[in-house]
Design a protein around this motif. Structure first.
Motif, PDB file in Angstrom:
ATOM      1  N   LEU A  52      65.937  54.413  50.743  1.00  0.00           N
ATOM      2  CA  LEU A  52      66.265  53.695  51.980  1.00  0.00           C
ATOM      3  C   LEU A  52      64.970  53.216  52.618  1.00  0.00           C
ATOM      4  N   GLY A  53      64.849  51.934  52.862  1.00  0.00           N
ATOM      5  CA  GLY A  53      63.677  51.402  53.553  1.00  0.00           C
ATOM      6  C   GLY A  53      63.819  51.707  55.039  1.00  0.00           C
ATOM      7  N   ILE A  54      62.947  52.588  55.530  1.00  0.00           N
ATOM      8  CA  ILE A  54      63.072  53.023  56.925  1.00  0.00           C
ATOM      9  C   ILE A  54      61.879  52.551  57.751  1.00  0.00           C
ATOM     10  N   SER A  55      62.094  51.491  58.525  1.00  0.00           N
ATOM     11  CA  SER A  55      61.026  51.001  59.404  1.00  0.00           C
ATOM     12  C   SER A  55      60.935  51.881  60.638  1.00  0.00           C
ATOM     13  N   GLY A  56      62.063  52.509  60.973  1.00  0.00           N
ATOM     14  CA  GLY A  56      62.171  53.253  62.227  1.00  0.00           C
ATOM     15  C   GLY A  56      62.884  52.405  63.277  1.00  0.00           C
ATOM     16  N   GLY A  57      63.143  51.133  62.935  1.00  0.00           N
ATOM     17  CA  GLY A  57      63.899  50.257  63.839  1.00  0.00           C
ATOM     18  C   GLY A  57      65.378  50.639  63.820  1.00  0.00           C
ATOM     19  N   LYS A  58      66.125  50.062  64.762  1.00  0.00           N
ATOM     20  CA  LYS A  58      67.532  50.448  64.923  1.00  0.00           C
ATOM     21  C   LYS A  58      68.357  50.223  63.646  1.00  0.00           C
ATOM     22  N   ASP A  59      68.038  49.143  62.910  1.00  0.00           N
ATOM     23  CA  ASP A  59      68.870  48.793  61.759  1.00  0.00           C
ATOM     24  C   ASP A  59      68.736  49.817  60.632  1.00  0.00           C
ATOM     25  N   SER A  60      67.495  50.205  60.347  1.00  0.00           N
ATOM     26  CA  SER A  60      67.344  51.165  59.253  1.00  0.00           C
ATOM     27  C   SER A  60      67.843  52.550  59.659  1.00  0.00           C
ATOM     28  N   LEU A  61      67.767  52.873  60.958  1.00  0.00           N
ATOM     29  CA  LEU A  61      68.307  54.175  61.393  1.00  0.00           C
ATOM     30  C   LEU A  61      69.839  54.177  61.270  1.00  0.00           C
ATOM     31  N   GLY A  82      64.590  58.567  51.994  1.00  0.00           N
ATOM     32  CA  GLY A  82      64.030  57.659  53.005  1.00  0.00           C
ATOM     33  C   GLY A  82      62.568  57.371  52.706  1.00  0.00           C
ATOM     34  N   LEU A  83      62.186  56.097  52.841  1.00  0.00           N
ATOM     35  CA  LEU A  83      60.780  55.725  52.632  1.00  0.00           C
ATOM     36  C   LEU A  83      60.307  54.907  53.827  1.00  0.00           C
ATOM     37  N   HIS A  84      59.369  55.493  54.558  1.00  0.00           N
ATOM     38  CA  HIS A  84      58.831  54.806  55.733  1.00  0.00           C
ATOM     39  C   HIS A  84      57.402  54.353  55.438  1.00  0.00           C
ATOM     40  N   ILE A  85      57.165  53.050  55.544  1.00  0.00           N
ATOM     41  CA  ILE A  85      55.795  52.549  55.365  1.00  0.00           C
ATOM     42  C   ILE A  85      55.154  52.496  56.747  1.00  0.00           C
ATOM     43  N   ASP A  86      54.131  53.317  56.913  1.00  0.00           N
ATOM     44  CA  ASP A  86      53.436  53.376  58.204  1.00  0.00           C
ATOM     45  C   ASP A  86      52.194  52.496  58.072  1.00  0.00           C
ATOM     46  N   ILE A 139      55.404  47.665  47.704  1.00  0.00           N
ATOM     47  CA  ILE A 139      55.314  49.124  47.904  1.00  0.00           C
ATOM     48  C   ILE A 139      56.644  49.787  47.526  1.00  0.00           C
ATOM     49  N   PHE A 140      57.752  49.157  47.910  1.00  0.00           N
ATOM     50  CA  PHE A 140      59.078  49.700  47.527  1.00  0.00           C
ATOM     51  C   PHE A 140      59.205  49.789  46.008  1.00  0.00           C
ATOM     52  N   PHE A 141      58.823  48.713  45.321  1.00  0.00           N
ATOM     53  CA  PHE A 141      58.985  48.676  43.874  1.00  0.00           C
ATOM     54  C   PHE A 141      58.118  49.738  43.203  1.00  0.00           C
ATOM     55  N   LEU A 154      68.166  48.203  52.177  1.00  0.00           N
ATOM     56  CA  LEU A 154      67.505  47.720  53.394  1.00  0.00           C
ATOM     57  C   LEU A 154      68.526  47.574  54.516  1.00  0.00           C
ATOM     58  N   GLY A 155      68.003  47.570  55.751  1.00  0.00           N
ATOM     59  CA  GLY A 155      68.886  47.600  56.922  1.00  0.00           C
ATOM     60  C   GLY A 155      69.355  46.242  57.421  1.00  0.00           C
ATOM     61  N   HIS A 156      69.306  45.218  56.582  1.00  0.00           N
ATOM     62  CA  HIS A 156      69.793  43.908  57.056  1.00  0.00           C
ATOM     63  C   HIS A 156      71.295  43.960  57.322  1.00  0.00           C
ATOM     64  N   HIS A 157      71.709  43.251  58.348  1.00  0.00           N
ATOM     65  CA  HIS A 157      73.132  43.250  58.745  1.00  0.00           C
ATOM     66  C   HIS A 157      73.677  41.821  58.759  1.00  0.00           C
TER      67      HIS A 157
HETATM   68  N1  LIG Z   1      57.642  49.683  57.639  1.00  0.00           N
HETATM   69  C1  LIG Z   1      58.771  49.753  56.916  1.00  0.00           C
HETATM   70  N2  LIG Z   1      58.986  50.819  56.121  1.00  0.00           N
HETATM   71  C2  LIG Z   1      60.116  50.907  55.364  1.00  0.00           C
HETATM   72  N3  LIG Z   1      61.090  49.980  55.385  1.00  0.00           N
HETATM   73  C3  LIG Z   1      60.927  48.900  56.157  1.00  0.00           C
HETATM   74  C4  LIG Z   1      59.753  48.724  56.962  1.00  0.00           C
HETATM   75  N4  LIG Z   1      59.876  47.568  57.635  1.00  0.00           N
HETATM   76  C5  LIG Z   1      61.061  47.043  57.268  1.00  0.00           C
HETATM   77  N5  LIG Z   1      61.703  47.828  56.387  1.00  0.00           N
HETATM   78  C6  LIG Z   1      63.029  47.595  55.761  1.00  0.00           C
HETATM   79  O1  LIG Z   1      63.296  46.202  55.735  1.00  0.00           O
HETATM   80  C7  LIG Z   1      64.443  45.908  56.561  1.00  0.00           C
HETATM   81  C8  LIG Z   1      64.250  44.581  57.269  1.00  0.00           C
HETATM   82  O2  LIG Z   1      63.046  44.635  57.983  1.00  0.00           O
HETATM   83  P1  LIG Z   1      62.742  43.723  59.248  1.00  0.00           P
HETATM   84  O3  LIG Z   1      61.287  43.755  59.477  1.00  0.00           O
HETATM   85  O4  LIG Z   1      63.425  42.422  59.078  1.00  0.00           O
HETATM   86  O5  LIG Z   1      63.320  44.613  60.391  1.00  0.00           O
HETATM   87  P2  LIG Z   1      64.589  44.596  61.317  1.00  0.00           P
HETATM   88  O6  LIG Z   1      65.604  43.565  60.922  1.00  0.00           O
HETATM   89  O7  LIG Z   1      64.090  44.604  62.711  1.00  0.00           O
HETATM   90  O8  LIG Z   1      65.202  46.037  60.902  1.00  0.00           O
HETATM   91  P3  LIG Z   1      64.902  47.450  61.546  1.00  0.00           P
HETATM   92  O9  LIG Z   1      65.678  47.479  62.829  1.00  0.00           O
HETATM   93  O10 LIG Z   1      65.379  48.448  60.528  1.00  0.00           O
HETATM   94  O11 LIG Z   1      63.396  47.496  61.761  1.00  0.00           O
HETATM   95  C9  LIG Z   1      64.547  47.097  57.515  1.00  0.00           C
HETATM   96  O12 LIG Z   1      65.857  47.262  58.011  1.00  0.00           O
HETATM   97  C10 LIG Z   1      64.133  48.235  56.608  1.00  0.00           C
HETATM   98  O13 LIG Z   1      65.187  48.618  55.748  1.00  0.00           O
END
Ligand SMILES: Nc1ncnc2c1ncn2[C@@H]1O[C@H](COP(=O)(O)OP(=O)(O)OP(=O)(O)O)[C@@H](O)[C@H]1O
Length: 264
Positions: A52-61, A82-86, A139-141, A154-157
């Protein structure tokens, strides 16, 4: 505060309650909408591990919640990682990282954090959103290969898909969008978007009602980019027809058998 946010706050729930099985019908509908898309596009198979790509934003949560909740009643099982790229250039404060880790503990999902630079060696000074997402994808790959995993969620909706369609249509003269399932390297790896049929408004409600530990991006492009300017236009269209987003999505006519045809 928007009217919807105020209503969501009034119904304040907790992640513990929801994970404990006390799931209000609207959260159930949200989870089932993700499940419907997962099934429609055959996104996840029995026994698989999904990054799971976890940015920490609302969508990935929200994505992590939906996929973790589903496991409670599904007859099949899959693992989540979960994979968070900091980003070194925009590091997440320790306090926020701690809250993020606690959330993932509650969901029962391991969360790995990778520190990386936003600017690849080939960076020539013209940084943009496209370069950033390509960098992220690399990085994901690499991580998927290291873990022997083929699926990256990814958290796209739904709103992201509609906005991308509008960008491509109005500014590039093409009718296409990001896909619910996208294959790479001839089907070695797949990016999946389980929330492709979930409206962003539900995610806002979820974030407020569950007080999700959202990490706001520091990225300077975030608020000014073209997507932010399209959002009020999509909202206006949906006041004319409340299913305007769904009509755009349906018109894209995504193939439902891509994953099946490339599975090995
Ligand atoms: N720093 C990160 N680490 C891991 N995954 C990421 C990161 N940034 C983005 N992603 C993945 O890519 C998706 C789309 O990223 P985007 O930058 O468009 O953010 P977003 O639509 O605002 O979503 P979110 O609310 O999850 O940040 C995110 O939902 C997440 O799954």
């Amino acid at each position: 505060m928007r009217v919807n946010d105020a209503a969501a706050l009034a119904e304040r729930l907790s992640v513990e309650m929801v994970m404990g099985g006390n799931i209000p019908p609207w959260i159930m509908r949200f989870t089932k909408a993700a499940g419907k898309a997962i099934n429609r596009y055959s996104m996840i198979q029995e026994g698989e591990t999904v990054i799971l790509g976890i940015s920490g934003g609302k969508d990935s949560l929200a994505l992590a919640l939906a996929l973790s909740l589903r496991l409670k009643w599904l007859p099949i099982s899959y693992k989540l990682h979960g994979l968070h790229i900091d980003w070194e250039e925009y590091p997440v404060p320790d306090q926020k990282l701690t809250a993020l880790r606690r959330y993932f503990d509650l969901l029962g999902i391991p969360l790995e954090t990778v520190r990386a630079s936003m600017f690849p060696e080939s960076f020539d000074g013209k940084f943009n959103c496209y370069l950033c997402s390509r960098n992220r994808r690399r990085i994901f790959f690499e991580k998927a290969r290291e873990l022997g995993v083929r699926k990256i969620a990814l958290g796209h909706h739904l709103d992201d898909i509609v906005e991308t369609t509008m960008i491509n249509l109005f500014f590039r003269g093409q009718f296409d969008s990001m896909q619910p399932v996208q294959d790479f390297f001839g089907g070695d790896l797949f990016v999946i978007r389980p929330m492709c049929e979930v409206r962003e408004s539900i995610i806002h409600r979820l974030t407020s009602a569950l007080d999700l530990p959202v990490v706001k991006p520091d990225c300077p492009y975030h608020e000014t980019n073209i997507r932010a300017r399209l959002k009020p236009i999509v909202r206006e269209l949906s006041h004319i027809d409340r299913y305007a987003r769904e009509h755009v999505y349906n018109a894209l006519n995504f193939p439902t058998d891509l994953m099946k045809s490339l599975q090995r």
